[in-house]
Design a protein around this motif. Structure first.
Motif, PDB file in Angstrom:
ATOM      1  N   VAL A  65       0.843  -1.204   0.000  1.00 13.80           N
ATOM      2  CA  VAL A  65       0.000   0.000   0.000  1.00 13.80           C
ATOM      3  C   VAL A  65       0.874   1.249   0.000  1.00 13.80           C
ATOM      4  N   ALA A  66       1.958   1.224   0.782  1.00  9.81           N
ATOM      5  CA  ALA A  66       2.874   2.363   0.808  1.00  9.81           C
ATOM      6  C   ALA A  66       3.519   2.581  -0.556  1.00  9.81           C
ATOM      7  N   PHE A  67       3.912   1.493  -1.223  1.00  8.97           N
ATOM      8  CA  PHE A  67       4.463   1.606  -2.579  1.00  8.97           C
ATOM      9  C   PHE A  67       3.452   2.247  -3.530  1.00  8.97           C
ATOM     10  N   LEU A  68       2.200   1.825  -3.453  1.00 16.08           N
ATOM     11  CA  LEU A  68       1.172   2.357  -4.342  1.00 16.08           C
ATOM     12  C   LEU A  68       0.974   3.847  -4.117  1.00 16.08           C
ATOM     13  N   PHE A  69       0.922   4.258  -2.845  1.00 17.87           N
ATOM     14  CA  PHE A  69       0.720   5.671  -2.553  1.00 17.87           C
ATOM     15  C   PHE A  69       1.947   6.500  -2.945  1.00 17.87           C
ATOM     16  N   TYR A  70       3.131   5.931  -2.764  1.00 16.89           N
ATOM     17  CA  TYR A  70       4.343   6.693  -3.061  1.00 16.89           C
ATOM     18  C   TYR A  70       4.537   6.873  -4.566  1.00 16.89           C
ATOM     19  N   TYR A  71       4.358   5.777  -5.326  1.00 12.96           N
ATOM     20  CA  TYR A  71       4.645   5.845  -6.761  1.00 12.96           C
ATOM     21  C   TYR A  71       3.438   6.286  -7.593  1.00 12.96           C
ATOM     22  N   ALA A  72       2.225   6.051  -7.080  1.00 14.55           N
ATOM     23  CA  ALA A  72       1.033   6.400  -7.861  1.00 14.55           C
ATOM     24  C   ALA A  72       0.155   7.433  -7.159  1.00 14.55           C
ATOM     25  N   GLY A  73       0.595   7.910  -5.993  1.00 17.51           N
ATOM     26  CA  GLY A  73      -0.233   8.849  -5.237  1.00 17.51           C
ATOM     27  C   GLY A  73      -0.492  10.141  -5.973  1.00 17.51           C
ATOM     28  N   SER A  74       0.532  10.689  -6.611  1.00 15.16           N
ATOM     29  CA  SER A  74       0.363  11.948  -7.342  1.00 15.16           C
ATOM     30  C   SER A  74      -0.664  11.792  -8.461  1.00 15.16           C
ATOM     31  N   GLY A  75      -0.593  10.668  -9.169  1.00 12.76           N
ATOM     32  CA  GLY A  75      -1.546  10.425 -10.249  1.00 12.76           C
ATOM     33  C   GLY A  75      -2.966  10.256  -9.734  1.00 12.76           C
ATOM     34  N   MET A  76      -3.133   9.572  -8.585  1.00  9.57           N
ATOM     35  CA  MET A  76      -4.467   9.380  -8.019  1.00  9.57           C
ATOM     36  C   MET A  76      -5.071  10.706  -7.575  1.00  9.57           C
ATOM     37  N   ILE A  77      -4.244  11.556  -6.943  1.00  5.66           N
ATOM     38  CA  ILE A  77      -4.748  12.862  -6.507  1.00  5.66           C
ATOM     39  C   ILE A  77      -5.137  13.709  -7.705  1.00  5.66           C
ATOM     40  N   ALA A  78      -4.300  13.707  -8.746  1.00  2.60           N
ATOM     41  CA  ALA A  78      -4.616  14.475  -9.954  1.00  2.60           C
ATOM     42  C   ALA A  78      -5.901  13.986 -10.605  1.00  2.60           C
ATOM     43  N   SER A  79      -6.111  12.657 -10.605  1.00  5.42           N
ATOM     44  CA  SER A  79      -7.325  12.100 -11.199  1.00  5.42           C
ATOM     45  C   SER A  79      -8.564  12.511 -10.419  1.00  5.42           C
ATOM     46  N   LEU A  80      -8.463  12.528  -9.091  1.00  2.00           N
ATOM     47  CA  LEU A  80      -9.610  12.930  -8.273  1.00  2.00           C
ATOM     48  C   LEU A  80      -9.987  14.383  -8.523  1.00  2.00           C
ATOM     49  N   PHE A  81      -8.994  15.256  -8.598  1.00  2.00           N
ATOM     50  CA  PHE A  81      -9.281  16.668  -8.835  1.00  2.00           C
ATOM     51  C   PHE A  81      -9.776  16.901 -10.264  1.00  2.00           C
ATOM     52  N   SER A  82      -9.337  16.064 -11.202  1.00  2.00           N
ATOM     53  CA  SER A  82      -9.788  16.229 -12.586  1.00  2.00           C
ATOM     54  C   SER A  82     -11.276  15.932 -12.732  1.00  2.00           C
ATOM     55  N   LEU A  83     -11.837  15.145 -11.816  1.00  2.00           N
ATOM     56  CA  LEU A  83     -13.268  14.852 -11.870  1.00  2.00           C
ATOM     57  C   LEU A  83     -14.116  16.101 -11.666  1.00  2.00           C
ATOM     58  N   VAL A  84     -13.562  17.085 -10.962  1.00  2.19           N
ATOM     59  CA  VAL A  84     -14.298  18.338 -10.745  1.00  2.19           C
ATOM     60  C   VAL A  84     -13.722  19.462 -11.609  1.00  2.19           C
ATOM     61  N   GLY A  85     -12.945  19.080 -12.623  1.00  2.00           N
ATOM     62  CA  GLY A  85     -12.429  20.062 -13.571  1.00  2.00           C
ATOM     63  C   GLY A  85     -11.247  20.865 -13.078  1.00  2.00           C
ATOM     64  N   MET A  86     -10.499  20.357 -12.095  1.00  2.00           N
ATOM     65  CA  MET A  86      -9.343  21.076 -11.556  1.00  2.00           C
ATOM     66  C   MET A  86      -8.064  20.333 -11.926  1.00  2.00           C
ATOM     67  N   ARG A  87      -7.045  21.103 -12.270  1.00  2.00           N
ATOM     68  CA  ARG A  87      -5.730  20.516 -12.569  1.00  2.00           C
ATOM     69  C   ARG A  87      -4.794  20.812 -11.409  1.00  2.00           C
ATOM     70  N   VAL A  88      -4.460  19.761 -10.693  1.00  2.00           N
ATOM     71  CA  VAL A  88      -3.625  19.907  -9.501  1.00  2.00           C
ATOM     72  C   VAL A  88      -2.485  18.910  -9.581  1.00  2.00           C
ATOM     73  N   THR A  89      -1.295  19.370  -9.259  1.00  2.00           N
ATOM     74  CA  THR A  89      -0.125  18.493  -9.217  1.00  2.00           C
ATOM     75  C   THR A  89       0.469  18.524  -7.814  1.00  2.00           C
ATOM     76  N   ILE A  90       0.427  17.399  -7.141  1.00  2.00           N
ATOM     77  CA  ILE A  90       0.938  17.285  -5.773  1.00  2.00           C
ATOM     78  C   ILE A  90       1.920  16.123  -5.717  1.00  2.00           C
ATOM     79  N   GLU A  91       3.121  16.400  -5.276  1.00  2.00           N
ATOM     80  CA  GLU A  91       4.130  15.356  -5.135  1.00  2.00           C
ATOM     81  C   GLU A  91       3.963  14.670  -3.774  1.00  2.00           C
ATOM     82  N   VAL A  92       3.886  13.368  -3.799  1.00  2.00           N
ATOM     83  CA  VAL A  92       3.744  12.589  -2.571  1.00  2.00           C
ATOM     84  C   VAL A  92       5.135  12.148  -2.121  1.00  2.00           C
ATOM     85  N   ASN A  93       5.574  12.640  -0.976  1.00  2.00           N
ATOM     86  CA  ASN A  93       6.892  12.265  -0.467  1.00  2.00           C
ATOM     87  C   ASN A  93       6.790  10.986   0.370  1.00  2.00           C
ATOM     88  N   PRO A  94       7.911  10.358   0.696  1.00  2.45           N
ATOM     89  CA  PRO A  94       7.863   9.104   1.465  1.00  2.45           C
ATOM     90  C   PRO A  94       7.170   9.243   2.808  1.00  2.45           C
TER      91      PRO A  94
END
Length: 237
Positions: A65-94
């Protein structure tokens, strides 16, 4: 680097370990309590959501789960914000990945602990609160939850120790906690026994402090029940 320098690094790693463990546990406690309160009445929709959540996070190792959040967390957050029409880029640190991963994984276990504790509260407590017309939020906060804490405290204490020890796995995603520095010092000095023993002593110390604190908290939560038991014995005599 001199021996003292490595010991100082171990101290910094221990501080990071404590921070991750505390924040992860608080998140797990929040998530678990909310799920326990939401599913205690077996509502169908919430029950389905709970089953999906519990199946995922209790069936997948916390490190994965930690691997998934670390390597794919930024993409998941961007996808969630894109559902409401927002473009957000957040880097997930360890650090953030470790806290969220451990919090969500152990939130599923704490939910079962809290829900079981709620079911162990005598039904008369709920009935008395209703008869006295105590507002529902106040009844839960001042009457029910203190008793839930008393029933759930031993299991919650064990869960804290599990979360604390599981932080050692998170070093694999690049978090510089105590095991990372112990491994680094062992590789440089070629004396792994010393530094791994120091790391083990840290975890043993934290476990000992946990039991001391839990005994104090348990004594505090038992005050009301002890008085009630004492009065019951006195009346029987």
């Amino acid at each position: 680097m001199p021996l003292l320098g490595f010991v100082e690094q171990l101290g910094l790693g221990a501080l990071i370990t404590i921070q991750v463990a505390v924040l992860s546990y608080l998140l797990a406690l929040l998530v678990g309590t909310l799920f326990a309160l939401a599913t205690v009445r077996r509502k169908p929709v919430m029950n389905v959501f709970w089953q999906v959540y519990a199946s995922i996070f209790t069936g997948v190792p916390s490190l994965l789960v930690a691997f998934l959040f670390y390597y794919a967390g930024s993409g998941m957050i961007a996808s969630l914000f894109s559902l409401v029409g927002m473009r957000v880029t957040i880097e997930v640190n360890p650090f953030a990945a470790a806290v969220v991963a451990l919090g969500l994984v152990y939130g599923a276990y704490i939910a079962d602990i809290v829900r079981s504790a709620i079911h162990n509260v005598p039904a008369g407590q709920f009935e008395a609160a209703n008869v006295l017309l105590i507002p529902r939020p106040a009844a839960w906060f001042f009457v029910i939850l203190p008793q839930v804490l008393r029933f759930a405290l031993p299991a919650l204490t064990n869960m804290w120790i599990v979360v604390l020890k599981d932080t050692a796995l998170i070093s694999l995603i690049g978090l510089k906690e105590i095991m990372t520095y112990a491994r680094l010092a062992s590789g440089v000095t070629k004396e792994p026994f010393i530094y791994y023993i120091l790391a083990a002593a840290f975890f043993l110390l934290m476990t000992g402090l946990t039991y001391l604190v839990s005994q104090r908290v348990e004594g505090w939560t038992e005050r009301g029940s002890r008085r009630a038991t004492a009065k019951g014995v006195a009346r029987a005599l």
